[in-house]
Design a protein around this motif. Structure first.
Motif, PDB file in Angstrom:
ATOM      1  N   ASP A 199       0.916  -1.138  -0.104  1.00  0.00           N
ATOM      2  CA  ASP A 199      -0.108   0.023  -0.064  1.00  0.00           C
ATOM      3  C   ASP A 199       0.842   1.298  -0.017  1.00  0.00           C
ATOM      4  O   ASP A 199       0.296   2.376  -0.100  1.00  0.00           O
ATOM      5  N   GLY A 200       2.076   1.032   0.211  1.00  0.00           N
ATOM      6  CA  GLY A 200       3.135   2.259   0.272  1.00  0.00           C
ATOM      7  C   GLY A 200       3.467   2.725   1.600  1.00  0.00           C
ATOM      8  O   GLY A 200       4.589   3.363   1.714  1.00  0.00           O
ATOM      9  N   GLN A 258      -2.623   2.254  -3.670  1.00  0.00           N
ATOM     10  CA  GLN A 258      -3.045   3.712  -3.876  1.00  0.00           C
ATOM     11  C   GLN A 258      -1.762   4.469  -4.338  1.00  0.00           C
ATOM     12  O   GLN A 258      -0.853   4.138  -4.169  1.00  0.00           O
ATOM     13  N   GLU A 259      -2.256   5.762  -4.562  1.00  0.00           N
ATOM     14  CA  GLU A 259      -1.235   6.679  -4.965  1.00  0.00           C
ATOM     15  C   GLU A 259      -0.292   7.131  -3.807  1.00  0.00           C
ATOM     16  O   GLU A 259      -0.739   7.264  -2.534  1.00  0.00           O
ATOM     17  N   TYR A 260       1.199   7.004  -3.880  1.00  0.00           N
ATOM     18  CA  TYR A 260       1.927   6.882  -2.829  1.00  0.00           C
ATOM     19  C   TYR A 260       3.454   7.521  -3.170  1.00  0.00           C
ATOM     20  O   TYR A 260       3.830   6.831  -4.497  1.00  0.00           O
ATOM     21  N   GLU A 261       3.972   8.351  -2.865  1.00  0.00           N
ATOM     22  CA  GLU A 261       5.523   8.863  -3.212  1.00  0.00           C
ATOM     23  C   GLU A 261       6.279   8.018  -2.553  1.00  0.00           C
ATOM     24  O   GLU A 261       6.482   7.613  -1.437  1.00  0.00           O
ATOM     25  N   VAL A 262       7.050   7.375  -3.407  1.00  0.00           N
ATOM     26  CA  VAL A 262       7.980   6.401  -2.971  1.00  0.00           C
ATOM     27  C   VAL A 262       9.361   7.092  -3.468  1.00  0.00           C
ATOM     28  O   VAL A 262       9.740   7.940  -4.267  1.00  0.00           O
ATOM     29  N   PRO A 263      10.291   6.663  -2.684  1.00  0.00           N
ATOM     30  CA  PRO A 263      11.873   7.347  -2.688  1.00  0.00           C
ATOM     31  C   PRO A 263      12.701   6.908  -3.794  1.00  0.00           C
ATOM     32  O   PRO A 263      13.686   7.956  -4.175  1.00  0.00           O
ATOM     33  N   PHE A 264      12.467   5.782  -4.672  1.00  0.00           N
ATOM     34  CA  PHE A 264      13.239   5.423  -5.553  1.00  0.00           C
ATOM     35  C   PHE A 264      12.480   4.426  -6.350  1.00  0.00           C
ATOM     36  O   PHE A 264      11.333   3.936  -5.943  1.00  0.00           O
TER      37      PHE A 264
END
Length: 106
Positions: free
Chosen positions: A72-73, A91-97
């Motif tokens: 889910d991030g 779901q939309e989630y900002e990932v670091p790489f």
């Protein structure tokens, strides 16, 4: 059910002739095994908080061509990874790489 969604996607990937390793991780690595072609994934163990770090630490030992992380991030990320990484997110989630894509579920 998210586990069923993840399982269905893994089954699709497993149709191809490739080596697939399954890592089940919450805060620690709960299970790690090779998924043979045509076999089903095991019922996951664990639950609760998430740290992505144990999976990337395990990757240091097996040196995968690609990591696909179904999540889910939400969790504790490593700062970076030397491995190509795809985040399969619910779901939309900002990932670091790495790259990300959203899984469709109803």
């Amino acid at each position: 059910n998210l586990l069923q969604l993840f399982s269905n996607e893994i089954k699709k990937i497993n149709m191809y002739d490739s080596e697939i390793w399954i890592a089940v991780c919450d805060w620690v690595l709960q299970d790690f095994y090779e998924l043979k072609r045509g076999k089903s994934i095991k019922q996951p163990k664990g639950g609760g908080g998430t740290s992505f770090k144990p999976v990337f630490e395990k990757a240091q030992k097996i040196k995968p061509d690609l990591i696909i992380y179904f999540t889910d991030g939400f969790g504790n990320y490593p700062e970076k990874s030397q491995y190509k990484t795809v985040w399969a997110l619910t779901q939309e989630y900002e990932v670091p790489f790495g790259r990300k894509f959203l899984l469709r579920h109803d």
